[in-house]
Design a protein around this motif. Structure first.
Motif, PDB file in Angstrom:
ATOM      1  N   ALA A 212      47.580  39.396  31.346  1.00 36.31           N
ATOM      2  CA  ALA A 212      48.684  40.097  32.010  1.00 36.31           C
ATOM      3  C   ALA A 212      48.537  39.997  33.525  1.00 36.31           C
ATOM      4  O   ALA A 212      49.524  39.811  34.245  1.00 36.31           O
ATOM      5  N   ALA A 213      47.307  40.107  34.014  1.00 43.60           N
ATOM      6  CA  ALA A 213      47.070  39.980  35.456  1.00 43.60           C
ATOM      7  C   ALA A 213      47.468  38.587  35.934  1.00 43.60           C
ATOM      8  O   ALA A 213      48.155  38.451  36.954  1.00 43.60           O
ATOM      9  N   ARG A 214      47.070  37.577  35.212  1.00 44.78           N
ATOM     10  CA  ARG A 214      47.435  36.209  35.601  1.00 44.78           C
ATOM     11  C   ARG A 214      48.941  36.034  35.622  1.00 44.78           C
ATOM     12  O   ARG A 214      49.500  35.418  36.543  1.00 44.78           O
ATOM     13  N   GLY A 215      49.630  36.581  34.629  1.00 41.92           N
ATOM     14  CA  GLY A 215      51.088  36.489  34.586  1.00 41.92           C
ATOM     15  C   GLY A 215      51.727  37.208  35.767  1.00 41.92           C
ATOM     16  O   GLY A 215      52.665  36.698  36.381  1.00 41.92           O
ATOM     17  N   SER A 216      51.221  38.382  36.084  1.00 39.61           N
ATOM     18  CA  SER A 216      51.761  39.133  37.224  1.00 39.61           C
ATOM     19  C   SER A 216      51.521  38.410  38.539  1.00 39.61           C
ATOM     20  O   SER A 216      52.403  38.339  39.391  1.00 39.61           O
TER      21      SER A 216
ATOM     22  N   PHE B 223      44.264  46.700  40.924  1.00 44.26           N
ATOM     23  CA  PHE B 223      43.964  46.140  39.604  1.00 44.26           C
ATOM     24  C   PHE B 223      43.312  44.766  39.762  1.00 44.26           C
ATOM     25  O   PHE B 223      42.324  44.458  39.100  1.00 44.26           O
ATOM     26  N   ALA B 224      43.852  43.947  40.664  1.00 44.79           N
ATOM     27  CA  ALA B 224      43.305  42.608  40.908  1.00 44.79           C
ATOM     28  C   ALA B 224      41.857  42.693  41.369  1.00 44.79           C
ATOM     29  O   ALA B 224      41.009  41.909  40.920  1.00 44.79           O
ATOM     30  N   ALA B 225      41.571  43.630  42.260  1.00 42.79           N
ATOM     31  CA  ALA B 225      40.200  43.782  42.756  1.00 42.79           C
ATOM     32  C   ALA B 225      39.240  44.104  41.612  1.00 42.79           C
ATOM     33  O   ALA B 225      38.140  43.549  41.537  1.00 42.79           O
ATOM     34  N   GLN B 226      39.663  44.969  40.708  1.00 37.91           N
ATOM     35  CA  GLN B 226      38.811  45.335  39.575  1.00 37.91           C
ATOM     36  C   GLN B 226      38.648  44.173  38.601  1.00 37.91           C
ATOM     37  O   GLN B 226      37.552  43.926  38.089  1.00 37.91           O
TER      38      GLN B 226
ATOM     39  N   GLU C 144      43.648  40.750  27.036  1.00 35.19           N
ATOM     40  CA  GLU C 144      45.059  41.006  27.344  1.00 35.19           C
ATOM     41  C   GLU C 144      45.248  41.420  28.803  1.00 35.19           C
ATOM     42  O   GLU C 144      46.233  41.046  29.433  1.00 35.19           O
ATOM     43  N   LEU C 145      44.307  42.194  29.340  1.00 37.81           N
ATOM     44  CA  LEU C 145      44.412  42.595  30.742  1.00 37.81           C
ATOM     45  C   LEU C 145      44.307  41.388  31.673  1.00 37.81           C
ATOM     46  O   LEU C 145      45.063  41.278  32.647  1.00 37.81           O
ATOM     47  N   VAL C 146      43.387  40.485  31.370  1.00 41.27           N
ATOM     48  CA  VAL C 146      43.241  39.278  32.203  1.00 41.27           C
ATOM     49  C   VAL C 146      44.509  38.426  32.118  1.00 41.27           C
ATOM     50  O   VAL C 146      45.021  37.952  33.135  1.00 41.27           O
TER      51      VAL C 146
END
Length: 150
Positions: free
Chosen positions: A102-106, A58-61, A98-100
């Motif tokens: 959520a990714a930052r939070g993860s 997910f991070a790569a994408q 929201e995806l960005v």
């Protein structure tokens, strides 16, 4: 992912003497296994390892979409996640942001579940939108309907 202190920690001898205790702990969270004559190891469930691998993918994408300079963020994200094309233009915009987030939070917490859950929720929404659900008006009841006690 940020470095985390992995707790609990077990000496490698506990793998043979108290394996049930070590394995039960590893089912809840990754555990460190210390060794006197080698590098320490980490023992975790396959579910945890799969979630971390999914987060890295997910991070790569996300990084690829964020660093591309062609088009808007929602357009670039839809290239990385084609299922987003089933969403409305407004939905793609909200989803991308929201995806960005959520990714930052993860990434900040080292917990993959926030990003994965957010992506799964949006993907399922897109799948349902593509299937035609959500396009018809919702009919709400004006009053509650009483039911008998079971």
């Amino acid at each position: 992912m940020p470095a985390q202190t992995i707790q609990p920690t077990f000496p490698s001898s506990d793998l043979s003497r108290h394996s049930t205790k070590v394995f039960e702990a590893a089912e809840d969270q990754p555990v460190a296994v210390t060794r006197r004559d080698g590098e320490d190891l980490v023992l975790m469930s396959k579910r945890e390892a799969d979630a971390r691998a999914e987060l890295l993918n997910f991070a790569a994408q996300i990084i690829a979409a964020s660093t591309d300079d062609r088009g808007t963020l929602p357009e670039r994200m839809a290239n990385a996640f084609p299922w987003m094309l089933a969403l409305s233009e407004n939905g793609r915009d909200k989803c991308a942001h929201e995806l960005v987030e959520a990714a930052r939070g993860s990434f900040a917490t080292g917990q993959p579940y926030l990003a994965i859950a957010t992506m799964t929720a949006w993907r399922e929404t897109a799948i349902n939108m593509a299937a035609g659900y959500g396009s018809e008006p919702v009919e709400w009841f004006d009053e509650g309907v009483p039911v008998e006690r079971p």
